[in-house]
Scaffold this motif. Structure first.
Motif, PDB file in Angstrom:
ATOM      1  N   ASN A 104      45.633  46.429  30.132  1.00  0.00           N
ATOM      2  CA  ASN A 104      47.075  46.376  30.361  1.00  0.00           C
ATOM      3  C   ASN A 104      47.413  45.962  31.791  1.00  0.00           C
ATOM      4  O   ASN A 104      48.542  46.143  32.248  1.00  0.00           O
ATOM      5  CB  ASN A 104      47.740  47.715  30.015  1.00  0.00           C
ATOM      6  N   ILE A 105      46.441  45.405  32.505  1.00  0.00           N
ATOM      7  CA  ILE A 105      46.669  44.898  33.857  1.00  0.00           C
ATOM      8  C   ILE A 105      46.970  43.405  33.765  1.00  0.00           C
ATOM      9  O   ILE A 105      46.199  42.641  33.181  1.00  0.00           O
ATOM     10  CB  ILE A 105      45.442  45.134  34.756  1.00  0.00           C
ATOM     11  N   ALA A 106      48.078  42.984  34.329  1.00  0.00           N
ATOM     12  CA  ALA A 106      48.460  41.570  34.289  1.00  0.00           C
ATOM     13  C   ALA A 106      47.450  40.728  35.063  1.00  0.00           C
ATOM     14  O   ALA A 106      46.986  41.140  36.136  1.00  0.00           O
ATOM     15  CB  ALA A 106      49.845  41.393  34.891  1.00  0.00           C
ATOM     16  N   PRO A 107      47.085  39.553  34.543  1.00  0.00           N
ATOM     17  CA  PRO A 107      46.136  38.694  35.263  1.00  0.00           C
ATOM     18  C   PRO A 107      46.555  38.404  36.699  1.00  0.00           C
ATOM     19  O   PRO A 107      45.709  38.326  37.594  1.00  0.00           O
ATOM     20  CB  PRO A 107      46.115  37.421  34.413  1.00  0.00           C
ATOM     21  N   ALA A 108      47.859  38.270  36.949  1.00  0.00           N
ATOM     22  CA  ALA A 108      48.328  37.947  38.294  1.00  0.00           C
ATOM     23  C   ALA A 108      48.075  39.071  39.293  1.00  0.00           C
ATOM     24  O   ALA A 108      48.154  38.862  40.505  1.00  0.00           O
ATOM     25  CB  ALA A 108      49.818  37.608  38.260  1.00  0.00           C
ATOM     26  N   SER A 109      47.730  40.261  38.800  1.00  0.00           N
ATOM     27  CA  SER A 109      47.394  41.380  39.689  1.00  0.00           C
ATOM     28  C   SER A 109      45.920  41.392  40.063  1.00  0.00           C
ATOM     29  O   SER A 109      45.489  42.221  40.863  1.00  0.00           O
ATOM     30  CB  SER A 109      47.749  42.718  39.017  1.00  0.00           C
ATOM     31  N   ARG A 110      45.162  40.468  39.502  1.00  0.00           N
ATOM     32  CA  ARG A 110      43.724  40.451  39.725  1.00  0.00           C
ATOM     33  C   ARG A 110      43.328  39.378  40.746  1.00  0.00           C
ATOM     34  O   ARG A 110      44.093  38.482  41.066  1.00  0.00           O
ATOM     35  CB  ARG A 110      42.985  40.212  38.411  1.00  0.00           C
ATOM     36  N   GLY A 111      42.095  39.498  41.229  1.00  0.00           N
ATOM     37  CA  GLY A 111      41.554  38.479  42.104  1.00  0.00           C
ATOM     38  C   GLY A 111      41.873  38.712  43.566  1.00  0.00           C
ATOM     39  O   GLY A 111      42.436  39.744  43.954  1.00  0.00           O
ATOM     40  N   SER A 112      41.536  37.722  44.392  1.00  0.00           N
ATOM     41  CA  SER A 112      41.638  37.867  45.839  1.00  0.00           C
ATOM     42  C   SER A 112      43.061  38.104  46.322  1.00  0.00           C
ATOM     43  O   SER A 112      43.269  38.739  47.358  1.00  0.00           O
ATOM     44  CB  SER A 112      41.065  36.620  46.519  1.00  0.00           C
ATOM     45  N   GLY A 113      44.055  37.616  45.585  1.00  0.00           N
ATOM     46  CA  GLY A 113      45.438  37.812  46.006  1.00  0.00           C
ATOM     47  C   GLY A 113      46.100  39.020  45.400  1.00  0.00           C
ATOM     48  O   GLY A 113      47.258  39.315  45.706  1.00  0.00           O
ATOM     49  N   GLY A 114      45.409  39.733  44.534  1.00  0.00           N
ATOM     50  CA  GLY A 114      45.982  40.878  43.850  1.00  0.00           C
ATOM     51  C   GLY A 114      45.422  42.196  44.339  1.00  0.00           C
ATOM     52  O   GLY A 114      44.684  42.265  45.321  1.00  0.00           O
ATOM     53  N   THR A 115      45.781  43.253  43.630  1.00  0.00           N
ATOM     54  CA  THR A 115      45.328  44.593  44.003  1.00  0.00           C
ATOM     55  C   THR A 115      44.208  45.094  43.108  1.00  0.00           C
ATOM     56  O   THR A 115      43.665  46.165  43.348  1.00  0.00           O
ATOM     57  CB  THR A 115      46.514  45.574  43.928  1.00  0.00           C
ATOM     58  N   MET A 116      43.864  44.325  42.078  1.00  0.00           N
ATOM     59  CA  MET A 116      42.827  44.725  41.133  1.00  0.00           C
ATOM     60  C   MET A 116      41.695  43.702  41.160  1.00  0.00           C
ATOM     61  O   MET A 116      41.922  42.520  41.441  1.00  0.00           O
ATOM     62  CB  MET A 116      43.398  44.801  39.712  1.00  0.00           C
ATOM     63  N   PRO A 117      40.477  44.135  40.859  1.00  0.00           N
ATOM     64  CA  PRO A 117      39.360  43.186  40.865  1.00  0.00           C
ATOM     65  C   PRO A 117      39.480  42.160  39.747  1.00  0.00           C
ATOM     66  O   PRO A 117      40.041  42.434  38.684  1.00  0.00           O
ATOM     67  CB  PRO A 117      38.133  44.078  40.653  1.00  0.00           C
ATOM     68  N   ALA A 118      38.985  40.964  40.012  1.00  0.00           N
ATOM     69  CA  ALA A 118      38.926  39.928  38.977  1.00  0.00           C
ATOM     70  C   ALA A 118      37.957  40.366  37.896  1.00  0.00           C
ATOM     71  O   ALA A 118      36.908  40.958  38.183  1.00  0.00           O
ATOM     72  CB  ALA A 118      38.492  38.608  39.585  1.00  0.00           C
ATOM     73  N   MET A 119      38.311  40.070  36.648  1.00  0.00           N
ATOM     74  CA  MET A 119      37.409  40.362  35.537  1.00  0.00           C
ATOM     75  C   MET A 119      36.487  39.158  35.345  1.00  0.00           C
ATOM     76  O   MET A 119      36.803  38.195  34.648  1.00  0.00           O
ATOM     77  CB  MET A 119      38.201  40.657  34.267  1.00  0.00           C
ATOM     78  N   ASN A 120      35.356  39.208  36.010  1.00  0.00           N
ATOM     79  CA  ASN A 120      34.334  38.171  35.908  1.00  0.00           C
ATOM     80  C   ASN A 120      32.988  38.819  36.202  1.00  0.00           C
ATOM     81  O   ASN A 120      32.926  40.030  36.476  1.00  0.00           O
ATOM     82  CB  ASN A 120      34.659  36.993  36.839  1.00  0.00           C
ATOM     83  N   PRO A 121      31.882  38.074  36.151  1.00  0.00           N
ATOM     84  CA  PRO A 121      30.566  38.712  36.284  1.00  0.00           C
ATOM     85  C   PRO A 121      30.308  39.455  37.584  1.00  0.00           C
ATOM     86  O   PRO A 121      29.334  40.203  37.684  1.00  0.00           O
ATOM     87  CB  PRO A 121      29.603  37.524  36.121  1.00  0.00           C
ATOM     88  N   SER A 122      31.162  39.292  38.601  1.00  0.00           N
ATOM     89  CA  SER A 122      30.960  40.043  39.841  1.00  0.00           C
ATOM     90  C   SER A 122      31.429  41.488  39.719  1.00  0.00           C
ATOM     91  O   SER A 122      31.081  42.333  40.553  1.00  0.00           O
ATOM     92  CB  SER A 122      31.698  39.368  40.999  1.00  0.00           C
ATOM     93  N   TYR A 123      32.216  41.787  38.688  1.00  0.00           N
ATOM     94  CA  TYR A 123      32.736  43.141  38.507  1.00  0.00           C
ATOM     95  C   TYR A 123      31.704  43.997  37.784  1.00  0.00           C
ATOM     96  O   TYR A 123      31.345  43.728  36.638  1.00  0.00           O
ATOM     97  CB  TYR A 123      34.043  43.097  37.711  1.00  0.00           C
ATOM     98  N   LEU A 124      31.234  45.047  38.438  1.00  0.00           N
ATOM     99  CA  LEU A 124      30.174  45.893  37.881  1.00  0.00           C
ATOM    100  C   LEU A 124      30.691  47.155  37.219  1.00  0.00           C
ATOM    101  O   LEU A 124      29.947  47.832  36.511  1.00  0.00           O
ATOM    102  CB  LEU A 124      29.179  46.268  38.982  1.00  0.00           C
ATOM    103  N   GLY A 125      31.967  47.481  37.431  1.00  0.00           N
ATOM    104  CA  GLY A 125      32.525  48.687  36.847  1.00  0.00           C
ATOM    105  C   GLY A 125      32.755  49.765  37.878  1.00  0.00           C
ATOM    106  O   GLY A 125      32.206  49.729  38.989  1.00  0.00           O
ATOM    107  N   ASP A 126      33.570  50.741  37.522  1.00  0.00           N
ATOM    108  CA  ASP A 126      33.932  51.844  38.414  1.00  0.00           C
ATOM    109  C   ASP A 126      33.217  53.146  38.055  1.00  0.00           C
ATOM    110  O   ASP A 126      33.423  54.160  38.718  1.00  0.00           O
ATOM    111  CB  ASP A 126      35.445  52.107  38.346  1.00  0.00           C
ATOM    112  N   LEU A 127      32.413  53.122  36.982  1.00  0.00           N
ATOM    113  CA  LEU A 127      31.726  54.328  36.526  1.00  0.00           C
ATOM    114  C   LEU A 127      30.234  54.228  36.828  1.00  0.00           C
ATOM    115  O   LEU A 127      29.710  53.138  37.089  1.00  0.00           O
ATOM    116  CB  LEU A 127      31.920  54.516  35.016  1.00  0.00           C
ATOM    117  N   THR A 128      29.560  55.358  36.770  1.00  0.00           N
ATOM    118  CA  THR A 128      28.095  55.377  36.865  1.00  0.00           C
ATOM    119  C   THR A 128      27.540  56.198  35.713  1.00  0.00           C
ATOM    120  O   THR A 128      28.161  57.175  35.267  1.00  0.00           O
ATOM    121  CB  THR A 128      27.610  55.981  38.194  1.00  0.00           C
ATOM    122  N   LEU A 129      26.372  55.807  35.241  1.00  0.00           N
ATOM    123  CA  LEU A 129      25.660  56.560  34.208  1.00  0.00           C
ATOM    124  C   LEU A 129      24.291  56.923  34.754  1.00  0.00           C
ATOM    125  O   LEU A 129      23.529  56.046  35.175  1.00  0.00           O
ATOM    126  CB  LEU A 129      25.510  55.732  32.930  1.00  0.00           C
TER     127      LEU A 129
END
Length: 338
Positions: A104-129
């Motif tokens: 539910n995060i708008a694409p325009a909020s992602r990436g270098s100009g946004g406040t959220m990480p881009a959804m691409n292979p560089s994103y590893l997640g915010d959780l740990t197992l």
């Protein structure tokens, strides 16, 4: 009994803590099917491919609309379009996602100009197992948990939904200071015993984006007939394939997402007007805009482009490759990962 058979039998008893082997196999199957369903749904997500459904917090089987804070809920099996997945003890599966991965995060909020990480292979997640058996931890985008049978102190109630009711700690346990019922950011799995029988499967960045990459290549190439969208649409409009190769020697695709010609084949009808947002085009109208999610999620940074002829080319992302032309939609094949 042979030495090998005896070893397998002993290892099975140790691994599953005396639980019936067939139940354990059913649990593994349910977890893997659920993981595959979540990943497949995410790959064709209309906002940012790879973003995830929120958990089901009211035991309805339907994904909730908001999960901005870390929380664990049920797997939203109805939204995923699968049968209710049950572990070997007949319990419904639980599910938690990284807050930054929610769909539910708008694409325009992602990436270098946004406040959220881009959804691409560089994103590893915010959780740990963490695996308590091996002591190893890994970053993950989401987890799916089979709760197993109730242990001492856990009380569950039958509900009309078919999934037993109760708070998360009536199903999920803690070990080594990590509480699965707390909803993260840490989760734990390991060998079951009388105080812990959660079985956890991870959705890693690698697995999640392996599927999303295929979607990206198809969207970039364009699969319609006749060719009016994607790169095939550009070629059909008279753009030479070679002119879209970046001239910096990187082998990258050069697309200007502010250019009206590009937007005409990567966007909805002209009646929907984009707004410039950095080097991307943003849409305030609700809908799925390929130009938007491709650009804000920086997918061109990962994509290799090889012109073959004026009207044909090859696109590659690690693990996938697609060849296409004006006349032929993309043919997607597996490719070696460097």
């Amino acid at each position: 009994m042979s030495a090998i058979a005896a070893f397998v039998a002993v290892r099975t008893l140790r691994t599953f803590g005396g639980f019936e082997l067939q139940a354990s196999i059913r649990t593994d199957k349910a977890l893997m099917l659920a993981r595959d369903a979540v990943i497949a749904y995410a790959a064709w997500e209309d906002s940012s491919p790879g973003s995830l459904l929120c958990p089901d917090f009211d035991n309805s089987g339907v994904a909730d609309l908001n999960c901005s804070s870390r929380a664990v809920g049920r797997l939203p099996w109805k939204t995923l379009g699968v049968e209710m997945p049950l572990d070997g003890s007949g319990e419904c599966l639980w599910y938690a996602i990284s807050p930054n991965a929610r769909n539910n995060i708008a694409p325009a909020s992602r990436g270098s100009g946004g406040t959220m990480p881009a959804m691409n292979p560089s994103y590893l997640g915010d959780l740990t197992l963490r695996d308590s058996t091996t002591g190893m931890s890994q970053p993950v985008v989401a987890v799916i948990i089979a709760p197993g049978r109730p242990l001492s102190g856990q009380s569950r109630t039958a509900t009309p939904s078919g999934c037993n009711g109760g708070s998360a700690n009536a199903f999920l346990e803690s070990r080594g200071g990590i509480d699965n019922a707390a909803g993260g950011p840490g989760f734990i799995t390991g060998t079951p015993d009388t105080a812990f029988n959660d079985r956890v499967i991870a959705i890693t960045s690698e697995k999640l984006f392996a599927a999303a990459k295929a979607r990206v290549l198809i969207a970039l190439a364009g699969r319609d007939a006749p060719a009016t969208h994607g790169l095939r649409g550009l070629y059909a409009s008279g753009v030479d394939a070679a002119s879209l190769l970046a001239d910096d020697g990187t082998g990258r695709l050069k697309l200007n997402f502010l250019d009206t010609t590009v937007l005409a084949v990567f966007s909805p009808p002209a009646s929907v007007s984009p707004k410039a947002d950095g080097d991307c085009s943003r849409y305030d109208t609700a809908g799925n805009y390929t130009a938007e999610w491709l650009c804000f999620n920086r997918w061109l940074d990962y994509t290799q482009y090889s012109p073959i002829a004026p009207d044909s080319a090859r696109l590659s992302l690690p693990g996938w490759q697609a060849e296409f032309s004006i006349a032929n939609p993309p043919r997607l094949v597996r490719a070696p990962t460097p």
